[in-house]
Scaffold this motif. Structure first.
Motif, short mmCIF file in Angstrom:
data_model
loop_
_atom_site.label_atom_id
_atom_site.label_comp_id
_atom_site.label_asym_id
_atom_site.label_seq_id
_atom_site.Cartn_x
_atom_site.Cartn_y
_atom_site.Cartn_z
N VAL A 131 41.58 12.32 -52.73
CA VAL A 131 41.84 13.65 -53.05
C VAL A 131 42.61 14.37 -51.73
N LEU A 132 43.08 15.69 -52.08
CA LEU A 132 43.72 16.30 -50.84
C LEU A 132 42.81 17.18 -50.26
N GLN A 133 42.48 17.05 -49.11
CA GLN A 133 41.31 17.78 -48.12
C GLN A 133 41.96 18.42 -47.32
N LYS A 134 42.18 19.70 -47.21
CA LYS A 134 42.77 20.51 -46.31
C LYS A 134 44.25 19.95 -46.54
N ASN A 135 44.90 19.17 -45.55
CA ASN A 135 46.29 18.87 -45.74
C ASN A 135 46.37 17.51 -45.71
N PHE A 136 45.45 16.65 -45.89
CA PHE A 136 45.73 15.14 -45.86
C PHE A 136 45.10 14.65 -47.13
N LEU A 137 45.29 13.16 -47.25
CA LEU A 137 44.80 12.38 -48.53
C LEU A 137 43.69 11.74 -47.95
N ILE A 138 42.48 11.71 -48.42
CA ILE A 138 41.22 11.00 -48.13
C ILE A 138 40.47 10.41 -49.29
N ALA A 139 39.99 9.35 -49.23
CA ALA A 139 39.28 8.69 -50.57
C ALA A 139 38.08 9.57 -50.88
N THR A 140 37.61 9.56 -51.92
CA THR A 140 36.35 10.37 -52.31
C THR A 140 35.22 9.34 -51.51
N PRO A 141 34.06 9.78 -51.39
CA PRO A 141 33.17 8.86 -50.97
C PRO A 141 32.79 7.58 -51.43
N GLU A 142 32.73 7.64 -52.91
CA GLU A 142 32.72 6.49 -53.76
C GLU A 142 33.75 5.41 -53.51
N LYS A 143 34.97 5.93 -53.43
CA LYS A 143 36.24 5.07 -53.59
C LYS A 143 36.23 4.56 -51.82
N ALA A 144 35.85 5.39 -51.04
CA ALA A 144 35.85 4.95 -49.43
C ALA A 144 34.81 3.94 -49.25
N LEU A 145 33.73 3.73 -50.13
CA LEU A 145 32.51 2.78 -49.94
C LEU A 145 32.92 1.57 -50.80
N ALA A 146 33.86 1.63 -52.00
CA ALA A 146 34.25 0.84 -52.80
C ALA A 146 35.28 -0.28 -52.04
N ASP A 147 36.35 0.52 -51.44
CA ASP A 147 37.31 0.08 -50.40
C ASP A 147 36.54 -0.99 -49.30
N TYR A 148 35.55 -0.38 -48.72
CA TYR A 148 34.91 -0.89 -47.73
C TYR A 148 34.09 -2.13 -48.18
N CYS A 149 33.49 -2.10 -49.40
CA CYS A 149 33.01 -3.35 -49.90
C CYS A 149 33.97 -4.49 -50.22
N TYR A 150 34.95 -3.99 -50.55
CA TYR A 150 35.95 -5.11 -50.59
C TYR A 150 36.55 -5.52 -49.48
N PHE A 151 36.71 -5.17 -48.34
CA PHE A 151 37.07 -5.63 -47.17
C PHE A 151 36.02 -6.65 -46.63
N VAL A 152 34.77 -6.16 -46.61
CA VAL A 152 33.52 -6.85 -46.19
C VAL A 152 33.58 -8.16 -47.21
N SER A 153 34.00 -8.09 -48.35
CA SER A 153 33.95 -9.52 -49.22
C SER A 153 35.17 -10.23 -48.92
#
Length: 195
Positions: A131-153
């Motif tokens: 999502v666009l947060q202020k002026n930068f793109l950042i993952a939603t909390p759920e997508k950030a955690l999904a990305d994190y799980c992927y890189f842990v795997s």
């Protein structure tokens, strides 16, 4: 040719909270010709008052004040994710020092203006959930955690036991997890997060 004045430009851009700006920004905000804006940037860059992030993007020489926005610009397309996003949303308690982003381009690490920008590659079909947060793109909390799980795997990240999953929409998290089409990633989520 109308000339831009340093004090006028600095004050106006700070009022507009534009810590990073382009030639186009200067022409639109100050109503000057492109040549005049380029001359202003070139002169002040030589004087050390302005620095360049990358071709076409500049910031005031006293330091990078908006590293999240800079992260999106330095290596695009990208969005902030994993520890950076999880810390931003207070899902992990610790402050993180590297600014981590997801990209579809090759993985890369960039050290710039005393910041460490880390970019991790995922497939194009999983490049979503930001999502666009202020002026930068950042993952939603759920997508950030999904990305994190992927890189842990993949063995590229370690499990963080201090994560607060009470702030996560579990159904949405599982939907993002499915995008990776990885049994190993789902197993990591199940064993680690008990989801």
């Amino acid at each position: 040719m109308q000339k831009l004045k340093w004090y006028q430009v600095q004050t106006k851009l700070q009022d507009l909270e534009r810590s990073v700006f382009t030639v186009e920004d200067l022409t639109a905000i100050f109503g000057v010709k492109r040549r005049s804006a380029q001359a202003f940037l070139s002169y002040n860059q030589r004087a050390g008052k302005i620095k360049r992030i990358k071709r076409g993007y500049y910031f005031f020489g006293h330091g990078l004040t908006d590293p999240f926005y800079a992260a999106n610009i330095l290596y695009a397309p990208s969005y902030l994710s994993m520890e950076t996003a999880l810390s931003f949303y207070s899902i992990i308690p610790e402050t993180v020092y590297a600014i981590t982003s997801i990209t579809t381009k090759p993985s890369r690490e960039i050290n710039f203006e005393n910041y460490n920008f880390v970019y991790q590659t995922i497939k194009r079909e999983t490049f979503t959930g930001y999502v666009l947060q202020k002026n930068f793109l950042i993952a939603t909390p759920e997508k950030a955690l999904a990305d994190y799980c992927y890189f842990v795997s993949l063995g590229k990240k370690s499990i963080n036991d201090r994560i607060d999953i009470s702030r996560i929409d579990k159904a949405l998290f599982l939907e993002y997890l499915k995008l990776f089409k990885s049994k190993k990633t789902r197993r990591v989520a199940k064993n680690w997060l008990k989801i």
